[in-house]
Design an enzyme around this catalytic site. Structure first.
Site: not given
Length: 149
Positions: A8, A66, A68, A99, A134
């Protein structure tokens, strides 16, 4: 290796730096889904575009940015088959590939600096899924529900 990029307005500048960084690496092709400026846009669009290219196997991995890394990773994870991980350090990037078999890396341009972000990208792209114990957990993630007890 093909990598889809998306961001963004808050992640645009870091996305461009990542694109330049990846362009210098042999054997990596980048597909940029935008945005192409710092003009305000809605991050779900770019999260979905990159996620769709990953699940449709048009690319091997996606990288989303973005402010955060949170919102765009949530948007990407709405697409079935996506395991987007918001990473703030290289250890997280390595372990989410090993993992969780993460197929999209999300970064927060307001959270990690440019140099660290490029190191995170490199670590994410160089790590491989370990499978083994995993694998069962990744399969549980892919189900609509899992047996909790």
């Amino acid at each position: 290796m093909k990598i889809a990029l998306g961001a963004d307005h808050g992640g645009y500048e870091l996305k461009e730096k990542i694109k330049q960084h990846l362009a210098k690496k042999e054997g990596i092709e980048v597909i940029d889904f935008g945005t192409n400026s710092t003009e305000s846009v809605d991050y779900p669009k770019y999260g979905h575009l990159v996620a769709k290219s990953v699940v449709d196997k048009e690319v091997d991995f996606g990288i989303l940015v973005c402010g955060t890394g949170i919102g765009i990773s949530i948007a990407a994870n709405k697409i079935k088959g996506i395991r987007a991980a918001n990473c703030t350090n290289t250890t997280m990037a390595k372990l989410t590939r090993q993992h969780n078999d993460a197929n999209i890396l999300a970064l927060g341009a307001r959270i990690v600096g440019d140099v660290l972000a490029l190191d995170i990208v490199d670590e994410f792209l160089s790590a491989s899924f370990e499978g083994g114990r995993h694998q069962k957990r990744v399969e549980q993630i892919e189900k609509e529900t899992c047996n909790l007890f």
